[in-house]
Design a protein around this motif. Structure first.
Motif, PDB file in Angstrom:
ATOM      1  N   GLN A 135      10.782  -8.728   4.792  1.00 26.19           N
ATOM      2  CA  GLN A 135      11.155 -10.124   4.807  1.00 26.19           C
ATOM      3  C   GLN A 135      12.308 -10.307   3.840  1.00 26.19           C
ATOM      4  N   VAL A 136      13.342 -11.060   4.283  1.00 27.25           N
ATOM      5  CA  VAL A 136      14.457 -11.387   3.416  1.00 27.25           C
ATOM      6  C   VAL A 136      14.043 -12.588   2.572  1.00 27.25           C
ATOM      7  N   ILE A 137      14.097 -12.433   1.255  1.00 32.54           N
ATOM      8  CA  ILE A 137      13.656 -13.487   0.354  1.00 32.54           C
ATOM      9  C   ILE A 137      14.812 -14.393  -0.033  1.00 32.54           C
ATOM     10  N   THR A 138      15.964 -13.810  -0.376  1.00 33.05           N
ATOM     11  CA  THR A 138      17.109 -14.618  -0.792  1.00 33.05           C
ATOM     12  C   THR A 138      18.386 -14.065  -0.188  1.00 33.05           C
ATOM     13  N   GLY A 139      19.370 -14.957  -0.062  1.00 34.88           N
ATOM     14  CA  GLY A 139      20.716 -14.540   0.286  1.00 34.88           C
ATOM     15  C   GLY A 139      21.132 -14.882   1.695  1.00 34.88           C
ATOM     16  N   GLY A 140      22.351 -15.405   1.802  1.00 34.76           N
ATOM     17  CA  GLY A 140      22.979 -15.663   3.093  1.00 34.76           C
ATOM     18  C   GLY A 140      22.139 -16.502   4.019  1.00 34.76           C
TER      19      GLY A 140
ATOM     20  N   LYS B  11      21.493  -9.956  -0.908  1.00 31.28           N
ATOM     21  CA  LYS B  11      20.180 -10.337  -0.391  1.00 31.28           C
ATOM     22  C   LYS B  11      19.083  -9.564  -1.107  1.00 31.28           C
ATOM     23  N   THR B  12      17.932 -10.191  -1.179  1.00 29.87           N
ATOM     24  CA  THR B  12      16.741  -9.559  -1.728  1.00 29.87           C
ATOM     25  C   THR B  12      15.744  -9.402  -0.588  1.00 29.87           C
ATOM     26  N   VAL B  13      15.243  -8.179  -0.423  1.00 26.44           N
ATOM     27  CA  VAL B  13      14.361  -7.872   0.701  1.00 26.44           C
ATOM     28  C   VAL B  13      13.014  -7.390   0.167  1.00 26.44           C
ATOM     29  N   TYR B  14      11.940  -7.896   0.750  1.00 26.74           N
ATOM     30  CA  TYR B  14      10.587  -7.437   0.433  1.00 26.74           C
ATOM     31  C   TYR B  14      10.100  -6.575   1.583  1.00 26.74           C
TER      32      TYR B  14
END
Length: 162
Positions: free
Chosen positions: A1-6, A57-60
């Motif tokens: 899951q993308v947490i932050t960014g764009g 981006k930050t990805v989990y």
């Protein structure tokens, strides 16, 4: 899951040890990919942000490797029904797995919301500094304008007097 960014999307692919692509998705915010391995070795996964190079981006991601061990030591070889205590243990274990999934979901939402709040805080701070600067410029301009209303302009003293 993308947490932050764009726009909260990334490209992702997974390859097995033979180099065969077993999963490939583009511009996804979140996804789940269950796969039971057939080949032993190193599996490669890659998250790509190539289409959006300006936003970080930050990805989990989460791995679950192997089968879950049985709750009770001899549960798989059991012939008789579970006792009431064993049934309660199984029920509690299933409920705890649900709680863990919920906590993970809430942690991800909290990280997303924290990022949005920090971004908004930065924007509000810059806006406030800009408004303060404009307020000072307007105040100085008004003082100078009012001062010009009350200063008397005297005619030159080089002329004839009567």
């Amino acid at each position: 899951q993308v947490i932050t960014g764009g726009h909260y999307d990334v490209d992702c692919f997974v390859e097995d040890p033979n180099g065969r692509t077993i999963y490939k998705e583009t511009k996804k915010q979140y996804d789940s990919f269950p796969h039971r391995t057939e080949v032993q070795g190193v599996y490669t996964f890659c998250f790509s942000n190539e289409f959006s190079t300006f936003s970080h981006k930050t990805v989990y991601f989460d791995f679950q490797v192997g089968d879950e061990p049985p709750i009770l030591p001899d549960m798989s070889n059991r012939v008789t029904a579970l006792t009431q205590m064993e049934s309660a243990c199984v029920t509690i274990h299933e409920a705890l797995k649900t709680v863990i999934d919920s906590q993970t979901h809430y942690r991800l939402r909290e990280a997303q919301d924290r990022s949005r709040a920090e971004d908004l805080n930065g924007r509000v701070s810059y806006w406030s500094v800009g408004e303060t600067f404009i307020l000072f410029v307007v105040s100085i301009g008004q003082v100078m304008l009012l001062k010009s209303f009350f200063t008397e302009k005297r005619p030159g003293s080089g002329g004839a007097s009567t």
